[in-house]
Design a protein around this motif. Structure first.
Motif, PDB file in Angstrom:
ATOM      1  N   PHE A  48      22.641  14.803  46.033  1.00 55.21           N
ATOM      2  CA  PHE A  48      22.820  13.432  45.229  1.00 55.21           C
ATOM      3  C   PHE A  48      23.484  13.729  43.873  1.00 55.21           C
ATOM      4  N   LYS A  49      23.313  14.831  43.124  1.00 54.68           N
ATOM      5  CA  LYS A  49      23.979  14.977  41.891  1.00 54.68           C
ATOM      6  C   LYS A  49      25.610  15.767  42.110  1.00 54.68           C
ATOM      7  N   VAL A  50      25.659  15.938  43.421  1.00 54.42           N
ATOM      8  CA  VAL A  50      27.022  16.506  43.666  1.00 54.42           C
ATOM      9  C   VAL A  50      28.005  15.596  43.930  1.00 54.42           C
ATOM     10  N   ARG A  51      29.418  15.448  43.404  1.00 57.66           N
ATOM     11  CA  ARG A  51      30.488  14.696  43.912  1.00 57.66           C
ATOM     12  C   ARG A  51      31.236  15.485  44.745  1.00 57.66           C
ATOM     13  N   GLU A  52      31.561  16.746  44.407  1.00 56.33           N
ATOM     14  CA  GLU A  52      32.494  17.509  45.117  1.00 56.33           C
ATOM     15  C   GLU A  52      32.168  18.833  45.054  1.00 56.33           C
ATOM     16  N   VAL A  53      32.716  19.872  45.783  1.00 56.29           N
ATOM     17  CA  VAL A  53      32.701  21.129  45.782  1.00 56.29           C
ATOM     18  C   VAL A  53      34.351  21.786  45.959  1.00 56.29           C
ATOM     19  N   ILE A  54      34.614  22.367  44.985  1.00 61.50           N
ATOM     20  CA  ILE A  54      36.096  22.782  45.185  1.00 61.50           C
ATOM     21  C   ILE A  54      36.399  24.304  44.941  1.00 61.50           C
ATOM     22  N   ALA A  55      37.573  24.940  45.428  1.00 59.86           N
ATOM     23  CA  ALA A  55      37.417  26.155  44.870  1.00 59.86           C
ATOM     24  C   ALA A  55      37.915  26.265  43.414  1.00 59.86           C
ATOM     25  N   CYS A  56      37.637  27.378  42.968  1.00 58.56           N
ATOM     26  CA  CYS A  56      37.608  27.295  41.290  1.00 58.56           C
ATOM     27  C   CYS A  56      38.967  27.454  40.764  1.00 58.56           C
ATOM     28  N   PRO A  57      39.364  26.298  40.090  1.00 59.46           N
ATOM     29  CA  PRO A  57      40.747  25.971  39.702  1.00 59.46           C
ATOM     30  C   PRO A  57      41.065  26.987  38.604  1.00 59.46           C
ATOM     31  N   ASN A  58      42.184  27.107  38.028  1.00 61.22           N
ATOM     32  CA  ASN A  58      42.653  27.907  36.653  1.00 61.22           C
ATOM     33  C   ASN A  58      41.743  27.110  35.614  1.00 61.22           C
ATOM     34  N   LEU A  59      41.103  27.704  34.731  1.00 58.46           N
ATOM     35  CA  LEU A  59      40.414  27.216  33.542  1.00 58.46           C
ATOM     36  C   LEU A  59      41.188  27.586  32.380  1.00 58.46           C
ATOM     37  N   ASN A  60      41.121  26.563  31.434  1.00 62.62           N
ATOM     38  CA  ASN A  60      41.733  26.575  30.341  1.00 62.62           C
ATOM     39  C   ASN A  60      40.618  26.995  29.039  1.00 62.62           C
ATOM     40  N   LEU A  89      21.827  31.360  33.021  1.00 67.19           N
ATOM     41  CA  LEU A  89      20.475  31.758  33.440  1.00 67.19           C
ATOM     42  C   LEU A  89      20.199  33.118  32.944  1.00 67.19           C
ATOM     43  N   SER A  90      20.867  33.732  32.079  1.00 65.57           N
ATOM     44  CA  SER A  90      21.029  35.177  31.414  1.00 65.57           C
ATOM     45  C   SER A  90      21.202  35.991  32.440  1.00 65.57           C
ATOM     46  N   LEU A  91      22.236  35.671  33.529  1.00 69.26           N
ATOM     47  CA  LEU A  91      22.587  36.661  34.459  1.00 69.26           C
ATOM     48  C   LEU A  91      24.265  37.089  34.205  1.00 69.26           C
ATOM     49  N   PRO A  92      24.692  37.980  34.767  1.00 73.97           N
ATOM     50  CA  PRO A  92      25.858  38.666  34.357  1.00 73.97           C
ATOM     51  C   PRO A  92      26.735  37.616  34.644  1.00 73.97           C
ATOM     52  N   PRO A  93      28.161  37.340  34.034  1.00 80.13           N
ATOM     53  CA  PRO A  93      28.919  35.902  34.246  1.00 80.13           C
ATOM     54  C   PRO A  93      29.514  36.308  35.505  1.00 80.13           C
ATOM     55  N   ILE A  94      30.029  35.088  36.164  1.00 82.56           N
ATOM     56  CA  ILE A  94      30.774  34.961  37.395  1.00 82.56           C
ATOM     57  C   ILE A  94      32.364  35.330  37.135  1.00 82.56           C
ATOM     58  N   ASP A  95      33.001  35.710  38.026  1.00 83.79           N
ATOM     59  CA  ASP A  95      34.500  36.115  37.872  1.00 83.79           C
ATOM     60  C   ASP A  95      35.273  34.953  38.552  1.00 83.79           C
ATOM     61  N   PRO A  96      35.507  33.955  37.726  1.00 84.27           N
ATOM     62  CA  PRO A  96      36.188  32.640  38.371  1.00 84.27           C
ATOM     63  C   PRO A  96      37.526  32.971  39.360  1.00 84.27           C
ATOM     64  N   GLY A  97      37.925  34.328  39.225  1.00 83.57           N
ATOM     65  CA  GLY A  97      38.963  34.642  40.038  1.00 83.57           C
ATOM     66  C   GLY A  97      38.550  35.237  41.223  1.00 83.57           C
ATOM     67  N   ARG A  98      37.094  35.367  41.755  1.00 85.64           N
ATOM     68  CA  ARG A  98      37.026  36.012  42.944  1.00 85.64           C
ATOM     69  C   ARG A  98      37.092  35.195  44.024  1.00 85.64           C
ATOM     70  N   SER A  99      37.269  35.392  45.430  1.00 83.21           N
ATOM     71  CA  SER A  99      37.630  34.539  46.367  1.00 83.21           C
ATOM     72  C   SER A  99      36.941  33.549  46.822  1.00 83.21           C
ATOM     73  N   GLU A 100      35.494  33.996  46.462  1.00 86.45           N
ATOM     74  CA  GLU A 100      34.235  33.043  46.940  1.00 86.45           C
ATOM     75  C   GLU A 100      34.178  31.936  45.927  1.00 86.45           C
ATOM     76  N   ALA A 101      34.368  32.160  44.784  1.00 83.00           N
ATOM     77  CA  ALA A 101      34.004  31.171  43.633  1.00 83.00           C
ATOM     78  C   ALA A 101      34.512  29.778  43.738  1.00 83.00           C
ATOM     79  N   PHE A 102      33.277  29.026  43.653  1.00 84.62           N
ATOM     80  CA  PHE A 102      33.565  27.487  43.545  1.00 84.62           C
ATOM     81  C   PHE A 102      32.869  26.753  42.421  1.00 84.62           C
ATOM     82  N   VAL A 103      33.660  25.825  42.127  1.00 85.93           N
ATOM     83  CA  VAL A 103      33.071  24.703  41.189  1.00 85.93           C
ATOM     84  C   VAL A 103      32.238  23.583  41.852  1.00 85.93           C
TER      85      VAL A 103
END
Length: 321
Positions: A48-60, A89-103
């Motif tokens: 109910f908090k989710v509006r959409e799930v998309i492949a990670c776009p280019n981030l500025n 959550l103090s975990l290693p950062p996510i690579d936005p360019g990885r093929s499986e990354a989503f927003v």
């Protein structure tokens, strides 16, 4: 190809089943979107908090932004900040360019934000009584609001309100204009508060204290209902509690089910129930009435909460002698 097919299936599940999810009101059910943050551990957020799930776009990138914000993107015509949940959550950062990354594009607490995740798993339908509070001994600063088991795997449900507070800072105080309107009379100045988010509980209690209202606090709807029944066994409930302020998303018993249970108990039926939820973009008065609550208020405005509480407690009805 993976992104396109997966996103199409996921969006179909998110959008086509809105009516079915709406019918879950009062049935103590929820749907969770499962995802990972670069490890095997599964995490979740309420659909109910989710509006959409998309492949990670280019981030500025924004040089002055909080460290957990990886950048901003224009999504559906809106500029949205994208938060790296792993960093939060103090975990290693996510690579936005990885093929499986989503927003995960979310809407809660009256705002829209993107949550960067390493991969998205699936949507599951559960009973709230399958959701449990974090294990005892969990650090008070933990970002977990609850846990559950799915296919013999532990799933950690994230307190996204706490993540948002990292960026926005603590909520402001109730304004002097509102506190100036406090006067004697009306209902007993004591509220029962039920919320599984430590951040939300702190916010509500702070606002209530500033208008002279005592708060009796519980972490979930089941605890709240048991406490109300125990109070009612000792004497008239209206002499002990002026109103109930309940979150909707809670382990074991959600706010809708709590509201319905209160209405079914003769000793509790007249209690004023306010549903106070971060699900600000989805719920309306029809759903609130269906659950038997008196009012819905989206999180979090200290002034709006204080004014709503005072409007009820300072009314003439059912005065306490």
């Amino acid at each position: 190809m993976f992104h396109g097919v997966f996103r199409a299936k996921l969006m179909s599940s998110l959008l086509d089943d809105v009516d079915r999810r709406t019918q879950m009101v009062g049935q103590n059910r929820l749907e969770l979107l499962l995802f990972t943050l670069g490890t095997r551990q599964l995490f979740a957020i309420n659909v109910f908090k989710v509006r959409e799930v998309i492949a990670c776009p280019n981030l500025n990138r924004l040089p002055s932004a909080h460290s957990i914000i990886r950048g901003v993107a224009t999504l559906r015509g809106k500029t949205v900040s994208v938060v790296d949940l792993a960093l939060a959550l103090s975990l290693p950062p996510i690579d936005p360019g990885r093929s499986e990354a989503f927003v995960i594009l979310t809407e809660f607490n009256r705002s829209i934000q993107g949550l960067l995740v390493a991969s998205v798993d699936r949507i599951v339908n559960l009973n709230w009584d399958q959701i449990r509070p974090p294990p005892r001994g969990t650090h008070k600063d933990s970002f977990l609001t609850a846990v559950t088991q799915i296919d013999d795997r532990l799933v950690e449900i994230i307190d996204v309100e706490k993540v948002l507070e990292m960026i926005t800072g603590p909520a402001r105080d109730v304004s002097d204009m509102v506190t100036a309107g406090v006067h004697e009379g009306g209902h007993v100045r004591r509220a029962l508060v039920a919320d599984d988010s430590a951040v939300a509980r702190k916010q509500v209690v702070r606002a209530l204290t500033q208008i002279g209202v005592e708060a009796v606090v519980f972490n979930d709807g089941r605890q709240a209902l048991d406490a109300l029944l125990e109070m009612a066994a000792q004497g008239p409930i209206h002499e002990q509690i002026g109103l109930v302020i309940s979150d909707i998303e809670m382990p074991e018993m959600d706010g809708y089910t709590l509201s319905a249970a209160i209405r079914k108990e003769p000793a509790l039926a007249g209690l004023y129930v306010m549903l106070h939820s971060s699900l600000s973009g989805t719920f309306n008065e029809t759903l609130v009435r269906r659950a038997g609550a008196d009012r819905f208020l989206p999180k979090f405005s200290p002034d709006e909460l204080a004014e709503a509480v005072l409007t009820h407690l300072q009314s003439d009805g059912a005065k306490v002698g």
